[in-house]
Design a protein around this motif. Structure first.
Motif, PDB file in Angstrom:
ATOM      1  N   ALA A 113     -30.562   1.584 -10.084  1.00 49.64           N
ATOM      2  CA  ALA A 113     -30.503   1.157 -11.083  1.00 49.64           C
ATOM      3  C   ALA A 113     -31.411   2.647 -12.414  1.00 49.64           C
ATOM      4  CB  ALA A 113     -29.670  -0.177 -11.715  1.00 49.64           C
ATOM      5  N   GLN A 114     -32.315   1.567 -12.640  1.00 54.09           N
ATOM      6  CA  GLN A 114     -33.784   2.685 -13.406  1.00 54.09           C
ATOM      7  C   GLN A 114     -34.570   3.676 -12.562  1.00 54.09           C
ATOM      8  OE1 GLN A 114     -33.777   0.504 -16.126  1.00 54.09           O
ATOM      9  NE2 GLN A 114     -31.773  -0.181 -15.457  1.00 54.09           N
ATOM     10  N   ALA A 115     -34.120   4.113 -11.333  1.00 54.02           N
ATOM     11  CA  ALA A 115     -34.571   4.891 -10.659  1.00 54.02           C
ATOM     12  C   ALA A 115     -33.815   6.222 -11.015  1.00 54.02           C
ATOM     13  CB  ALA A 115     -34.934   4.872  -9.082  1.00 54.02           C
ATOM     14  N   GLY A 116     -34.593   7.453 -11.529  1.00 56.44           N
ATOM     15  CA  GLY A 116     -34.639   8.299 -11.232  1.00 56.44           C
ATOM     16  C   GLY A 116     -34.062   9.735 -10.144  1.00 56.44           C
ATOM     17  N   HIS A 117     -34.369  10.764  -9.666  1.00 59.25           N
ATOM     18  CA  HIS A 117     -34.427  11.467  -8.527  1.00 59.25           C
ATOM     19  C   HIS A 117     -35.677  11.246  -8.536  1.00 59.25           C
ATOM     20  CE1 HIS A 117     -32.977  15.115  -6.245  1.00 59.25           C
ATOM     21  NE2 HIS A 117     -33.963  15.728  -6.221  1.00 59.25           N
ATOM     22  N   SER A 118     -36.221  11.582  -7.443  1.00 58.07           N
ATOM     23  CA  SER A 118     -37.585  11.707  -6.714  1.00 58.07           C
ATOM     24  C   SER A 118     -38.595  10.905  -7.047  1.00 58.07           C
ATOM     25  CB  SER A 118     -38.177  13.372  -7.444  1.00 58.07           C
ATOM     26  OG  SER A 118     -37.962  14.097  -6.986  1.00 58.07           O
ATOM     27  N   PHE A 119     -37.425   9.083  -7.331  1.00 61.43           N
ATOM     28  CA  PHE A 119     -38.100   8.242  -7.837  1.00 61.43           C
ATOM     29  C   PHE A 119     -39.071   7.677  -6.464  1.00 61.43           C
ATOM     30  CE2 PHE A 119     -34.405   6.477  -5.049  1.00 61.43           C
ATOM     31  CZ  PHE A 119     -35.049   4.639  -4.519  1.00 61.43           C
ATOM     32  N   LEU A 120     -39.254   8.182  -5.083  1.00 59.76           N
ATOM     33  CA  LEU A 120     -40.243   7.537  -4.037  1.00 59.76           C
ATOM     34  C   LEU A 120     -41.197   8.797  -3.692  1.00 59.76           C
ATOM     35  CD1 LEU A 120     -36.933   6.776  -0.866  1.00 59.76           C
ATOM     36  CD2 LEU A 120     -38.783   5.674  -1.652  1.00 59.76           C
ATOM     37  N   PRO A 134     -41.340   9.127 -10.533  1.00 51.89           N
ATOM     38  CA  PRO A 134     -41.898   7.711  -9.757  1.00 51.89           C
ATOM     39  C   PRO A 134     -41.199   6.982 -10.455  1.00 51.89           C
ATOM     40  CG  PRO A 134     -43.755   9.453  -9.767  1.00 51.89           C
ATOM     41  CD  PRO A 134     -42.800   9.921 -10.896  1.00 51.89           C
ATOM     42  N   HIS A 135     -40.886   5.377  -9.832  1.00 54.41           N
ATOM     43  CA  HIS A 135     -40.564   4.306 -10.159  1.00 54.41           C
ATOM     44  C   HIS A 135     -40.832   3.004  -8.704  1.00 54.41           C
ATOM     45  CE1 HIS A 135     -37.605   0.552 -11.176  1.00 54.41           C
ATOM     46  NE2 HIS A 135     -38.295   1.555 -12.759  1.00 54.41           N
ATOM     47  N   PRO A 136     -42.114   3.036  -9.240  1.00 53.74           N
ATOM     48  CA  PRO A 136     -42.343   2.468  -8.337  1.00 53.74           C
ATOM     49  C   PRO A 136     -41.598   1.019  -7.737  1.00 53.74           C
ATOM     50  CG  PRO A 136     -44.904   2.685 -10.032  1.00 53.74           C
ATOM     51  CD  PRO A 136     -43.126   3.189 -10.341  1.00 53.74           C
ATOM     52  N   GLU A 137     -41.321   0.118  -8.589  1.00 52.44           N
ATOM     53  CA  GLU A 137     -40.453  -1.211  -8.209  1.00 52.44           C
ATOM     54  C   GLU A 137     -39.057  -0.383  -7.211  1.00 52.44           C
ATOM     55  OE1 GLU A 137     -37.715  -4.438 -10.423  1.00 52.44           O
ATOM     56  OE2 GLU A 137     -39.073  -3.396 -11.057  1.00 52.44           O
ATOM     57  N   SER A 138     -38.571   0.625  -7.951  1.00 51.90           N
ATOM     58  CA  SER A 138     -37.488   0.527  -6.664  1.00 51.90           C
ATOM     59  C   SER A 138     -37.765   1.089  -5.433  1.00 51.90           C
ATOM     60  CB  SER A 138     -36.965   1.619  -7.248  1.00 51.90           C
ATOM     61  OG  SER A 138     -35.807   1.201  -8.746  1.00 51.90           O
ATOM     62  N   ALA A 139     -38.794   1.922  -6.127  1.00 53.69           N
ATOM     63  CA  ALA A 139     -39.323   2.812  -4.488  1.00 53.69           C
ATOM     64  C   ALA A 139     -39.824   1.639  -3.425  1.00 53.69           C
ATOM     65  CB  ALA A 139     -41.282   3.554  -4.830  1.00 53.69           C
ATOM     66  N   ALA A 140     -40.508   1.000  -3.710  1.00 56.34           N
ATOM     67  CA  ALA A 140     -41.303   0.019  -2.938  1.00 56.34           C
ATOM     68  C   ALA A 140     -40.103  -0.774  -2.094  1.00 56.34           C
ATOM     69  CB  ALA A 140     -41.724  -0.965  -3.579  1.00 56.34           C
ATOM     70  N   GLN A 141     -38.716  -1.613  -2.643  1.00 59.77           N
ATOM     71  CA  GLN A 141     -37.476  -2.073  -2.554  1.00 59.77           C
ATOM     72  C   GLN A 141     -37.139  -0.921  -1.313  1.00 59.77           C
ATOM     73  OE1 GLN A 141     -35.496  -3.244  -5.356  1.00 59.77           O
ATOM     74  NE2 GLN A 141     -37.020  -3.911  -6.467  1.00 59.77           N
ATOM     75  N   ALA A 142     -37.280   0.524  -1.675  1.00 61.26           N
ATOM     76  CA  ALA A 142     -36.028   1.843  -0.756  1.00 61.26           C
ATOM     77  C   ALA A 142     -37.357   1.485   0.445  1.00 61.26           C
ATOM     78  CB  ALA A 142     -36.160   2.699  -1.566  1.00 61.26           C
ATOM     79  N   TRP A 143     -38.603   1.021   0.217  1.00 60.63           N
ATOM     80  CA  TRP A 143     -39.408   1.706   1.348  1.00 60.63           C
ATOM     81  C   TRP A 143     -39.085   0.187   2.550  1.00 60.63           C
ATOM     82  CZ3 TRP A 143     -40.962   5.214   3.529  1.00 60.63           C
ATOM     83  CH2 TRP A 143     -41.449   6.647   3.483  1.00 60.63           C
ATOM     84  N   GLN A 144     -38.693  -0.410   2.062  1.00 57.58           N
ATOM     85  CA  GLN A 144     -38.750  -1.713   3.017  1.00 57.58           C
ATOM     86  C   GLN A 144     -37.308  -1.543   3.416  1.00 57.58           C
ATOM     87  OE1 GLN A 144     -39.176  -5.718  -0.379  1.00 57.58           O
ATOM     88  NE2 GLN A 144     -41.060  -4.946  -0.064  1.00 57.58           N
ATOM     89  N   ARG A 145     -36.431  -1.182   3.047  1.00 62.93           N
ATOM     90  CA  ARG A 145     -35.331  -0.717   4.074  1.00 62.93           C
ATOM     91  C   ARG A 145     -35.358   0.332   4.451  1.00 62.93           C
ATOM     92  NH1 ARG A 145     -32.461   1.684  -0.022  1.00 62.93           N
ATOM     93  NH2 ARG A 145     -30.502   1.647   1.281  1.00 62.93           N
ATOM     94  N   ILE A 146     -36.175   1.043   4.368  1.00 64.60           N
ATOM     95  CA  ILE A 146     -36.636   2.423   5.963  1.00 64.60           C
ATOM     96  C   ILE A 146     -36.424   1.335   6.556  1.00 64.60           C
ATOM     97  CG2 ILE A 146     -37.453   4.081   6.147  1.00 64.60           C
ATOM     98  CD1 ILE A 146     -36.726   5.218   2.917  1.00 64.60           C
TER      99      ILE A 146
END
Length: 250
Positions: free
Chosen positions: A195-202, A223-235
């Motif tokens: 919800a808090q991230a935008g385009h290219s947030f990784l 960048p949105h570091p918190e969302s990126a960390a969660q997304a990388w964990q899922r990947i």
């Protein structure tokens, strides 16, 4: 870990309708392998230090990671528009270049033969369009534009993990539409909108021409570091299941 090695993929691309000249950037894990491979498809702004670090990050996760530079032959200005069009058409030179990278990984002596694909922005569209090609065992789609004929594109697709930003004005509602289409197709998937991230947030840093970066930020891009960390964990979890824990293909 060293930055990705620059390699020449021209002999795998040119004879098959790909770029006459094609550069790739290969990152490999520490140790002797063998490892699964991942083709990395870059953003619309092309290969830069941010995309090289994304490739390196996949190597730290335990993958042979290879990013073909889709703008090698002609540069970003000449290649961007036709490559973006190709991303949604499902055919064209860029797809042959991606295939050249996949072939290199499959033939690499340190490869298990299992191969995934991950794409960011423009690359996310390519990752989604190739998910049903039969060439990949898993695909990671990150804020990629959705094709118009999504149900047709996703028939027999490999497992897909996808991440979108809720503040991405360009792709509003894309996560929900993709999740529904993958469910209709019976494809194993994990789709999430942050919800808090935008385009290219990784991305781990701002990209693009410096004078335009404030405008990108206002548009919700960056960048949105918190969302990126969660997304990388899922990947990482998804790829571990569908690339590391599965028997090597054929």
């Amino acid at each position: 870990m060293a930055f990705p090695e620059r390699i020449d993929l021209s002999q795998l691309s040119a004879p098959h309708g790909g770029s006459p000249r094609l550069t790739g950037h290969l990152a490999r894990p520490e140790g002797s392998g063998p490892w699964p491979g991942v083709v990395v498809v870059h953003e619309a702004l092309g290969v830069d230090d941010v995309m090289l670090r994304q490739t390196q990050h996949l190597a730290r996760m335990g993958y042979l990671a290879l990013m073909p530079d889709l703008f090698t032959h002609g540069g970003t200005r000449r290649c961007l528009v036709p490559t973006m069009r190709a991303a949604l058409s499902g055919h064209g030179r860029a797809y042959r270049d991606i295939e050249a990278a996949r072939t290199h990984l499959a033939q690499h002596p340190a490869s298990t033969g299992a191969t995934g694909i991950i794409g960011f922005c423009m690359g996310g569209a390519f990752a989604l369009m190739t998910a049903a090609s039969g060439d990949f065992q898993a695909a990671s789609v990150n804020y990629g534009i959705l094709p118009k004929q999504m149900d047709e594109v996703l028939k027999n697709a490999c497992p897909v993990v996808a991440s979108y930003g809720g503040r991405d004005r360009m792709l509003k509602g894309s996560a929900a539409r993709l999740d529904a289409a993958l469910a209709r197709a019976g494809v194993v998937h994990d789709v999430k909108e942050y919800a808090q991230a935008g385009h290219s947030f990784l991305n781990d840093a701002d990209v693009g021409p410096r004078p335009l970066r404030p405008l990108f930020r206002v548009s919700g891009m960056g960048p949105h570091p918190e969302s990126a960390a969660q997304a990388w964990q899922r990947i990482e979890s998804f790829f571990a299941t569908h690339l590391k824990q599965q028997p090597s293909p054929g």
